[in-house]
Design a protein around this motif. Structure first.
Motif, short mmCIF file in Angstrom:
data_model
loop_
_atom_site.label_atom_id
_atom_site.label_comp_id
_atom_site.label_asym_id
_atom_site.label_seq_id
_atom_site.Cartn_x
_atom_site.Cartn_y
_atom_site.Cartn_z
N GLU A 247 -25.98 19.82 1.06
CA GLU A 247 -26.08 19.18 -0.38
C GLU A 247 -27.23 19.90 -1.30
O GLU A 247 -27.06 20.14 -2.41
CB GLU A 247 -26.52 17.66 -0.43
N ASN A 248 -28.40 20.40 -0.71
CA ASN A 248 -29.53 21.13 -1.49
C ASN A 248 -28.94 22.37 -1.97
O ASN A 248 -29.19 22.75 -2.85
CB ASN A 248 -30.66 21.29 -0.46
N HIS A 249 -27.92 22.91 -1.23
CA HIS A 249 -27.60 24.16 -1.54
C HIS A 249 -26.30 24.29 -2.12
O HIS A 249 -25.57 25.29 -2.57
CB HIS A 249 -27.30 25.30 -0.17
N ARG A 250 -26.07 22.93 -2.66
CA ARG A 250 -24.94 22.66 -3.51
C ARG A 250 -23.43 23.20 -2.92
O ARG A 250 -22.52 23.72 -3.83
CB ARG A 250 -25.25 23.46 -4.97
N VAL A 251 -23.36 22.94 -1.49
CA VAL A 251 -22.06 23.47 -1.13
C VAL A 251 -20.83 22.54 -1.81
O VAL A 251 -19.84 23.09 -2.11
CB VAL A 251 -22.08 23.37 0.73
N ARG A 252 -20.92 21.30 -1.88
CA ARG A 252 -19.82 20.51 -2.47
C ARG A 252 -19.56 21.18 -4.00
O ARG A 252 -18.38 21.25 -4.23
CB ARG A 252 -20.13 19.11 -2.47
N ALA A 253 -20.60 21.32 -4.72
CA ALA A 253 -20.40 21.80 -6.10
C ALA A 253 -19.66 23.13 -6.08
O ALA A 253 -18.68 23.69 -7.07
CB ALA A 253 -21.59 21.70 -6.92
N ALA A 254 -20.13 24.03 -5.18
CA ALA A 254 -19.83 25.38 -5.02
C ALA A 254 -17.91 25.50 -4.79
O ALA A 254 -17.35 26.17 -5.12
CB ALA A 254 -20.64 26.28 -4.08
N LEU A 255 -17.65 24.54 -3.79
CA LEU A 255 -16.39 24.24 -3.55
C LEU A 255 -15.45 23.84 -4.58
O LEU A 255 -14.35 24.32 -4.98
CB LEU A 255 -16.22 23.35 -2.22
N LEU A 256 -16.05 22.90 -5.21
CA LEU A 256 -15.21 22.40 -6.61
C LEU A 256 -15.10 23.69 -7.51
O LEU A 256 -13.96 24.03 -8.24
CB LEU A 256 -15.81 21.41 -7.08
N THR A 257 -16.18 24.31 -7.67
CA THR A 257 -16.22 25.54 -8.55
C THR A 257 -15.21 26.68 -8.24
O THR A 257 -14.40 27.38 -9.05
CB THR A 257 -17.31 26.16 -9.17
N ALA A 258 -15.15 26.87 -6.97
CA ALA A 258 -14.18 27.74 -6.19
C ALA A 258 -12.62 27.30 -6.36
O ALA A 258 -11.86 28.33 -6.64
CB ALA A 258 -14.44 28.07 -4.79
N LEU A 259 -12.27 26.30 -6.20
CA LEU A 259 -11.17 25.76 -6.42
C LEU A 259 -10.65 25.81 -7.88
O LEU A 259 -9.54 26.13 -8.23
CB LEU A 259 -10.84 24.36 -5.83
N GLU A 260 -11.54 25.43 -8.70
CA GLU A 260 -11.10 25.66 -10.31
C GLU A 260 -10.95 27.21 -10.56
O GLU A 260 -9.95 27.47 -11.45
CB GLU A 260 -12.38 25.04 -11.13
N ALA A 261 -11.76 28.04 -9.83
CA ALA A 261 -11.49 29.38 -10.03
C ALA A 261 -10.04 29.99 -9.63
O ALA A 261 -9.30 30.75 -10.23
CB ALA A 261 -12.61 30.42 -9.31
#
Length: 274
Positions: A247-261
């Motif tokens: 969570e500190n490294h924002r893995v969840r947010a990174a995954l959401l952004t990756a799928l949007e890409a």
């Protein structure tokens, strides 16, 4: 099922990884090699189709003329050239199935004879082990009968869903590209195992079996991913310490952004054909 849609010859145009996987799955499901035709520009793939599967390899034009179901399994950027070649050769009523990412059924229909039924499919690579996820959408001229027929073709290589076509870009991002995300995560976990002092073979075995077991629990336990994760996460334990770092490294947010890409790239592929 209507007899007109059964017992017909199926041609796979572009017998690469996905096309080859579909051919192998059709053979495992009871189709004979005589039911199938394949096309490929790669001599090695052609030899594999002939020697390993016994499937006849012909030209695109020959396949289009002979088959009643034509599966388009080439890259999106090659689809325009392929349709210009085979479109005029299709027999009336031929069912066209596209597994190309991003290309709408309306665009495909515009490059085919008027009234051609088109079904768009987004499969993924686990069809190679009969655990694929294939998602179908119908074009303007495809009937429920056509959809049922394609579902029947794909069920032996995994699970099948039907969705409205506007959802297919999201499907492409989530399940079409999805295996790559899991492999990426497994790769990272194996590398972490090396960092922690484990031999690569041991780290690989641990990660692969953990992935297989976890996927089976997701399918069979009847619980949400959240509930299953919480069952492993004890207060002040090792797992919650690791989750905190994710969570500190924002893995969840990174995954959401990756799928949007990935979704946006699918849309770009469609826009590029306009």
């Amino acid at each position: 099922m209507n007899a007109r849609l059964t017992g017909r010859r199926i041609a796979v145009l572009g017998a690469g990884k996905m096309g080859g996987a579909l051919i192998a799955g059709l053979l495992r499901s009871g189709h004979t090699a005589d039911d199938l035709l394949a096309t490929t520009q790669e001599p090695e793939r052609a030899e594999e189709m002939r020697t390993r599967h016994g499937v006849e390899v012909v030209s695109n034009v020959e396949a289009a003329r002979a088959a009643s179901t034509v599966v388009l399994a080439v890259k999106p950027q090659d689809m325009g050239t392929l349709l210009a070649e085979v479109g005029p050769e299709l027999r009336p009523g031929t069912l066209v199935v596209s597994v190309a990412a991003g290309l709408p059924t309306a665009w495909l229909e515009g490059h085919l004879p008027a009234g051609t039924p088109v079904v768009r499919v987004m499969p993924n690579t686990p069809v190679l082990v009969d655990e694929g996820m294939s998602v179908l959408s119908a074009g303007a001229h495809a009937t429920p009968e056509h959809l049922s027929y394609v579902e029947e073709l794909l069920t032996p290589v995994g699970r099948v869903l039907k969705v409205p076509e506007y959802q297919l870009d999201a499907v492409t991002a989530l399940s079409g590209s999805g295996p790559a995300y899991f492999f990426y995560m497994c790769e990272a976990m194996i590398e972490a195992g090396l960092l922690l002092g484990l031999p690569r073979s041991v780290a690989h075995e641990l990660v692969v079996q953990t992935a297989v077991g976890s996927a089976r629990m997701l399918r069979e336990a009847g619980e949400s991913p959240v509930a299953l994760r919480e069952a492993v996460t004890s207060p002040a334990g090792t797992t919650i310490a690791a989750i905190r770092e994710l969570e500190n490294h924002r893995v969840r947010a990174a995954l959401l952004t990756a799928l949007e890409a990935a979704r946006d790239r699918s849309r770009e592929l469609a826009a590029g054909t306009a």
